[in-house]
Design a protein around this motif. Structure first.
Motif, mmCIF file in Angstrom:
data_model
loop_
_atom_site.group_PDB
_atom_site.id
_atom_site.type_symbol
_atom_site.label_atom_id
_atom_site.label_comp_id
_atom_site.label_asym_id
_atom_site.label_seq_id
_atom_site.Cartn_x
_atom_site.Cartn_y
_atom_site.Cartn_z
ATOM 1 N N UNK A 179 0.843 -1.195 0.000
ATOM 2 C CA UNK A 179 0.000 0.000 0.000
ATOM 3 C C UNK A 179 0.879 1.246 0.000
ATOM 4 N N UNK A 180 0.698 2.093 -1.008
ATOM 5 C CA UNK A 180 1.509 3.314 -1.161
ATOM 6 C C UNK A 180 2.997 3.001 -1.087
ATOM 7 N N UNK A 181 3.409 1.932 -1.708
ATOM 8 C CA UNK A 181 4.825 1.599 -1.775
ATOM 9 C C UNK A 181 5.338 0.917 -0.529
ATOM 10 N N UNK A 182 5.499 1.696 0.553
ATOM 11 C CA UNK A 182 6.062 1.141 1.789
ATOM 12 C C UNK A 182 5.236 1.481 3.029
ATOM 13 N N UNK A 183 4.051 2.071 2.860
ATOM 14 C CA UNK A 183 3.263 2.472 4.031
ATOM 15 C C UNK A 183 2.728 1.252 4.782
ATOM 16 N N UNK A 220 -6.175 -12.437 6.833
ATOM 17 C CA UNK A 220 -5.359 -11.361 6.270
ATOM 18 C C UNK A 220 -4.628 -10.603 7.373
ATOM 19 N N UNK A 221 -3.536 -9.932 6.978
ATOM 20 C CA UNK A 221 -2.718 -9.185 7.921
ATOM 21 C C UNK A 221 -2.252 -7.877 7.297
ATOM 22 N N UNK A 222 -2.041 -6.890 8.170
ATOM 23 C CA UNK A 222 -1.421 -5.626 7.782
ATOM 24 C C UNK A 222 -0.122 -5.462 8.565
ATOM 25 N N UNK A 223 0.968 -5.259 7.856
ATOM 26 C CA UNK A 223 2.202 -4.820 8.501
ATOM 27 C C UNK A 223 2.377 -3.348 8.166
ATOM 28 N N UNK A 224 2.364 -2.500 9.197
ATOM 29 C CA UNK A 224 2.444 -1.050 9.006
ATOM 30 C C UNK A 224 3.531 -0.508 9.936
ATOM 31 N N UNK A 225 4.783 -0.546 9.514
ATOM 32 C CA UNK A 225 5.909 -0.214 10.394
ATOM 33 C C UNK A 225 5.870 1.187 10.987
ATOM 34 N N UNK A 226 5.246 2.140 10.298
ATOM 35 C CA UNK A 226 5.252 3.527 10.769
ATOM 36 C C UNK A 226 4.010 3.885 11.575
ATOM 37 N N UNK A 227 3.129 2.930 11.783
ATOM 38 C CA UNK A 227 1.885 3.207 12.501
ATOM 39 C C UNK A 227 1.880 2.432 13.808
#
Length: 203
Positions: free
Chosen positions: A38-42, A57-64
């Motif tokens: 999503x959006x490259x690296x978001x 399903x999973x979301x990895x969101x390092x900046x959030x």
């Protein structure tokens, strides 16, 4: 049949998709079938396919920021149905991989084992018992009557109403951050059978 026919996917946060894939694909055998950046690296959104065609399903969101913590069964868990006679081999594979496991436990309608995934989520592996469908027929099992009786008996203004924020009441003594291996100990303190502590309907 109503307009909603089933789950397409259920989604959770994860710290590291590689570690998550190793657990869900490597240990449980759910194939990774889609990854969306999503959006490259978001964020990275991944999908693991179940046998019925739905997805976990999973979301990895390092900046959030996200509060990862070991979940109690009652707070959050996902139950995955397994094929007949598959529960034992899956439990053995999980233990061989060093995964924390509790059970199997016989709940009457299902026989279940409980695993802890890398991010602290409880994953229930559920095998249907004989008579499962009949036992879940609301025309015969008195589900609405049980709910009505519960509504009349349940404590009013208990811990659930005060646990919306930090509180000296909301600690591991009521199982909110209890590790899987302490689940039975906590239920014994409450005067319950630990083997039945997770026998509330699994969804």
């Amino acid at each position: 049949m109503g307009a909603i026919t089933g789950f397409h996917h259920v989604a959770f946060r994860c710290r590291d998709t590689g570690t998550t894939r190793a657990f869900y694909e490597g240990v449980l055998g759910l194939p990774l079938v889609k990854a969306i950046a999503i959006d490259g690296t978001r964020a990275l959104h991944t999908f693991f396919r179940l046998g019925d065609g739905s997805f976990l399903a999973f979301f990895e969101a390092p900046e959030q920021a996200f509060e990862f913590r070991a979940q109690h069964d009652f707070d959050l868990h996902v139950a995955l149905e397994v094929a007949p006679d598959a529960l034992g081999p899956l439990v053995e594979r999980a233990r061989a991989a060093g995964v924390e496991v509790r059970g199997p436990v016989d709940h009457g309608i299902i026989r279940s084992a409980y695993l802890r995934d890398p991010d602290g989520y409880v994953v229930e592996l559920a095998e249907r018992s004989p008579g499962h469908d009949a036992a879940l027929d609301p025309a015969r099992n008195g589900a609405r009557e049980t709910l009505a009786a519960w509504q009349r008996r349940k404590p009013i203004g208990g811990l659930a109403s005060c646990c919306t924020g930090p509180s000296r009441h909301c600690d591991s003594s009521v199982g909110r951050k209890a590790p899987l291996r302490r689940h039975g100990e906590l239920e014994k303190k409450r005067g319950r059978d630990p083997q039945l502590a997770s026998s509330t309907p699994k969804g």
